[in-house]
Design a protein around this motif. Structure first.
Motif, mmCIF file in Angstrom:
data_model
loop_
_atom_site.group_PDB
_atom_site.id
_atom_site.type_symbol
_atom_site.label_atom_id
_atom_site.label_comp_id
_atom_site.label_asym_id
_atom_site.label_seq_id
_atom_site.Cartn_x
_atom_site.Cartn_y
_atom_site.Cartn_z
ATOM 1 N N LEU A 236 -8.571 23.033 -14.392
ATOM 2 C CA LEU A 236 -8.005 22.500 -15.658
ATOM 3 C C LEU A 236 -6.937 23.596 -15.916
ATOM 4 C CD1 LEU A 236 -11.350 21.681 -17.451
ATOM 5 C CD2 LEU A 236 -9.922 20.353 -16.188
ATOM 6 N N ASP A 237 -5.908 23.359 -15.421
ATOM 7 C CA ASP A 237 -4.772 24.503 -15.312
ATOM 8 C C ASP A 237 -3.576 23.890 -16.294
ATOM 9 O OD1 ASP A 237 -2.815 26.118 -14.888
ATOM 10 O OD2 ASP A 237 -2.430 26.070 -12.609
ATOM 11 N N ILE A 238 -3.543 24.650 -17.387
ATOM 12 C CA ILE A 238 -2.530 24.323 -18.477
ATOM 13 C C ILE A 238 -1.347 25.276 -18.318
ATOM 14 C CG2 ILE A 238 -4.015 22.941 -20.025
ATOM 15 C CD1 ILE A 238 -3.869 25.415 -21.781
ATOM 16 N N GLY A 239 -1.314 26.101 -17.266
ATOM 17 C CA GLY A 239 -0.478 27.243 -17.303
ATOM 18 C C GLY A 239 -0.827 28.519 -18.307
ATOM 19 N N GLU A 240 0.099 29.481 -18.238
ATOM 20 C CA GLU A 240 -0.369 30.459 -19.230
ATOM 21 C C GLU A 240 -0.002 30.257 -20.605
ATOM 22 O OE1 GLU A 240 1.666 34.068 -17.806
ATOM 23 O OE2 GLU A 240 0.872 34.194 -15.797
ATOM 24 N N ASN A 241 1.108 29.447 -20.894
ATOM 25 C CA ASN A 241 1.493 29.205 -22.183
ATOM 26 C C ASN A 241 1.332 27.538 -22.545
ATOM 27 O OD1 ASN A 241 2.588 31.973 -22.623
ATOM 28 N ND2 ASN A 241 4.030 31.566 -21.097
ATOM 29 N N GLY A 242 0.751 26.912 -21.438
ATOM 30 C CA GLY A 242 0.517 25.620 -22.201
ATOM 31 C C GLY A 242 1.474 24.639 -21.407
ATOM 32 N N GLU A 243 2.246 25.429 -20.512
ATOM 33 C CA GLU A 243 3.326 24.481 -20.196
ATOM 34 C C GLU A 243 2.902 23.415 -19.162
ATOM 35 O OE1 GLU A 243 3.082 28.090 -17.263
ATOM 36 O OE2 GLU A 243 3.007 27.439 -19.275
ATOM 37 N N LYS A 244 1.809 23.278 -18.486
ATOM 38 C CA LYS A 244 1.276 22.297 -17.746
ATOM 39 C C LYS A 244 0.338 21.052 -18.419
ATOM 40 C CE LYS A 244 1.447 25.274 -13.450
ATOM 41 N NZ LYS A 244 0.617 25.907 -12.305
ATOM 42 N N THR A 245 0.353 21.376 -19.848
ATOM 43 C CA THR A 245 -0.553 20.516 -20.440
ATOM 44 C C THR A 245 -0.580 19.085 -20.173
ATOM 45 O OG1 THR A 245 -0.874 22.117 -21.963
ATOM 46 C CG2 THR A 245 -1.395 19.909 -22.840
ATOM 47 N N ALA A 246 0.894 18.646 -20.309
ATOM 48 C CA ALA A 246 1.193 17.249 -20.156
ATOM 49 C C ALA A 246 0.656 16.863 -18.708
ATOM 50 C CB ALA A 246 2.603 16.936 -20.277
ATOM 51 N N GLU A 247 0.839 17.544 -17.605
ATOM 52 C CA GLU A 247 0.675 17.297 -16.346
ATOM 53 C C GLU A 247 -0.837 17.008 -16.219
ATOM 54 O OE1 GLU A 247 0.917 19.571 -11.803
ATOM 55 O OE2 GLU A 247 2.057 20.363 -13.451
ATOM 56 N N LEU A 248 -1.548 17.998 -16.792
ATOM 57 C CA LEU A 248 -3.178 17.903 -16.747
ATOM 58 C C LEU A 248 -3.619 16.606 -17.282
ATOM 59 C CD1 LEU A 248 -5.831 18.807 -16.054
ATOM 60 C CD2 LEU A 248 -5.898 20.237 -18.151
ATOM 61 N N LEU A 249 -2.952 16.349 -18.461
ATOM 62 C CA LEU A 249 -3.531 15.067 -19.463
ATOM 63 C C LEU A 249 -3.056 13.789 -18.553
ATOM 64 C CD1 LEU A 249 -2.410 15.826 -22.992
ATOM 65 C CD2 LEU A 249 -4.817 15.841 -22.197
ATOM 66 N N ASP A 250 -1.818 13.929 -17.711
ATOM 67 C CA ASP A 250 -1.693 12.821 -17.161
ATOM 68 C C ASP A 250 -2.662 12.454 -15.805
ATOM 69 O OD1 ASP A 250 0.867 12.242 -18.427
ATOM 70 O OD2 ASP A 250 1.927 13.187 -17.030
ATOM 71 N N ARG A 251 -3.083 13.648 -15.289
ATOM 72 C CA ARG A 251 -4.006 13.716 -14.078
ATOM 73 C C ARG A 251 -5.482 12.948 -14.752
ATOM 74 N NH1 ARG A 251 -5.936 11.948 -9.799
ATOM 75 N NH2 ARG A 251 -7.038 13.191 -8.693
ATOM 76 N N LEU A 252 -6.074 13.578 -15.987
ATOM 77 C CA LEU A 252 -7.111 13.123 -16.618
ATOM 78 C C LEU A 252 -7.003 11.650 -16.832
ATOM 79 C CD1 LEU A 252 -7.638 16.150 -18.843
ATOM 80 C CD2 LEU A 252 -8.784 15.687 -16.913
ATOM 81 N N GLY A 269 -6.930 31.663 -15.760
ATOM 82 C CA GLY A 269 -6.666 32.549 -16.869
ATOM 83 C C GLY A 269 -7.839 33.007 -17.658
ATOM 84 N N VAL A 270 -9.023 32.255 -17.649
ATOM 85 C CA VAL A 270 -10.246 32.729 -18.278
ATOM 86 C C VAL A 270 -10.530 34.129 -17.580
ATOM 87 C CG1 VAL A 270 -12.670 32.299 -18.522
ATOM 88 C CG2 VAL A 270 -11.061 30.583 -18.928
ATOM 89 N N PRO A 271 -10.950 35.045 -18.546
ATOM 90 C CA PRO A 271 -11.796 35.005 -19.829
ATOM 91 C C PRO A 271 -10.499 34.942 -21.013
ATOM 92 C CG PRO A 271 -11.537 37.299 -18.921
ATOM 93 C CD PRO A 271 -11.025 36.408 -17.885
ATOM 94 N N SER A 272 -9.218 34.455 -21.043
ATOM 95 C CA SER A 272 -8.453 34.708 -21.912
ATOM 96 C C SER A 272 -8.861 33.725 -23.073
ATOM 97 C CB SER A 272 -6.988 34.172 -21.493
ATOM 98 O OG SER A 272 -6.254 33.758 -22.436
ATOM 99 N N LEU A 273 -9.235 34.169 -24.282
ATOM 100 C CA LEU A 273 -9.870 33.177 -25.341
ATOM 101 C C LEU A 273 -8.645 32.365 -25.901
ATOM 102 C CD1 LEU A 273 -12.128 35.601 -27.197
ATOM 103 C CD2 LEU A 273 -12.696 33.913 -25.262
ATOM 104 N N GLU A 274 -7.520 32.982 -25.940
ATOM 105 C CA GLU A 274 -6.257 32.053 -26.266
ATOM 106 C C GLU A 274 -5.875 30.888 -25.449
ATOM 107 O OE1 GLU A 274 -6.326 35.346 -25.430
ATOM 108 O OE2 GLU A 274 -6.041 36.226 -27.540
ATOM 109 N N LEU A 275 -6.272 30.841 -24.215
ATOM 110 C CA LEU A 275 -6.212 29.597 -23.289
ATOM 111 C C LEU A 275 -7.027 28.539 -23.912
ATOM 112 C CD1 LEU A 275 -5.680 30.757 -19.735
ATOM 113 C CD2 LEU A 275 -4.350 29.294 -20.967
ATOM 114 N N LEU A 276 -8.561 28.958 -24.017
ATOM 115 C CA LEU A 276 -9.370 28.062 -24.621
ATOM 116 C C LEU A 276 -9.177 27.637 -26.193
ATOM 117 C CD1 LEU A 276 -12.613 30.153 -23.378
ATOM 118 C CD2 LEU A 276 -11.413 28.275 -22.280
#
Length: 290
Positions: A236-252, A269-276
């Motif tokens: 579940l990779d959305i990138g460090e700043n969420g730049e891959k979010t659209a790509e992940l949603l397309d795959r889902l 990137g976990v344990p980054s809480l900001e990512l979650l």
């Protein structure tokens, strides 16, 4: 589409001394973000996909019990427990305990096991594949019986028991869901149809074929295919700043169109809480509409 957070890599920046509070913080964040599942690996050495064997690895059910105390709604499981690691009575009791103490949030994730390196490293017997699958069917039958009314004896191919007493029983009725991991067409998917409540199959090019095989097994044993929750492992990779979010949603979306209902995945990137937190706002609500 529901998402599960899989904690497959625990070599975190603050080191082993901070794993307790760091795990608690990640679990609370995942719970609040709306993840449906929180899972850990059932290994003793780290596996190659995530790092060298010397990287940190915690015992699965001790960890899940700890995570249960720091969460309120998220469902807890292993992906998946190798059947060779525990006698089925001990495994049934561990998941029963997790279910009772978590307020009915446990699943049993189970498979035939594959990691010969760690088995031989620690001195666990690693049987041939045929025997591991016989043990898996024994365990599935045994645990389902232990989670039912009565305390009758059990006789399997490799294990027998005089009295399957289990007090208290799990809180979930008729029992905690059983997720069987693996994509083998002759045995694993047949076991899903016969004994399981969920599958976890690899999302490769042959995913549609694997689901068709599962459907046929369900028809063969008189099981409703729609009663089985179909899940896949997925980064579940959305990138460090969420730049891959659209790509992940397309795959889902693609997986949802094939009939997949949940993905169980490591979030780089976990344990980054900001990512979650980004999953809470940008991913999980959108995935729920798929």
């Amino acid at each position: 589409m529901k998402l599960g957070l899989h904690l497959s890599q625990l070599t975190w920046p603050n080191g082993p001394a901070a794993l307790g509070p760091d795990l608690a913080a990640v679990a609370k964040a995942a719970d609040q973000a709306g993840f449906e599942y929180l899972s850990v690996m059932d290994h003793f050495f780290q596996i190659e996909r995530y790092g060298p064997p010397e990287h940190e690895m915690l015992e699965a059910y001790t960890t899940l019990g700890y995570l249960a105390g720091h969460t309120e709604r998220i469902k807890l499981l292993t992906i998946v427990s190798g059947v060779i690691y525990r006698h089925p009575g001990l495994l049934a009791k561990a998941v029963t305990t997790l279910d009772v103490l978590s307020g009915g949030r446990a699943l049993l994730g189970i498979g035939a096991g594959w990691n010969e390196e760690e088995s031989r490293g620690l001195g666990f017997r690693f049987p041939p594949m045929k025997e591991r699958f016989e043990q898996l069917e024994d365990a599935l039958r045994y645990i389902r019986q232990m989670w039912s009314d009565g305390d009758a004896p059990f006789t399997g191919t490799h294990v027998s028991a005089e009295r399957l007493l289990n007090v208290p029983q799990p809180l979930q009725s008729p029992h905690p869901p059983i997720l069987i991991g693996g994509s083998g067409e002759k045995k694993t998917l047949r076991f899903v149809a016969q004994y399981g409540d969920a599958c976890n199959v690899f999302p490769g090019p042959d995913l549609g074929h694997k689901l068709a095989v599962l459907k046929q097994h369900c028809e063969d044993v008189g099981r409703n295919y729609d009663d089985i929750t179909k899940t896949v492992p997925l980064w579940l990779d959305i990138g460090e700043n969420g730049e891959k979010t659209a790509e992940l949603l397309d795959r889902l979306g693609e997986l949802s169109a094939q009939g997949i209902q949940a993905t169980m995945g490591w979030v780089p990137g976990v344990p980054s809480l900001e990512l979650l937190e980004k999953f809470a706002t940008d991913v999980i609500p959108a995935a729920a509409k798929l």
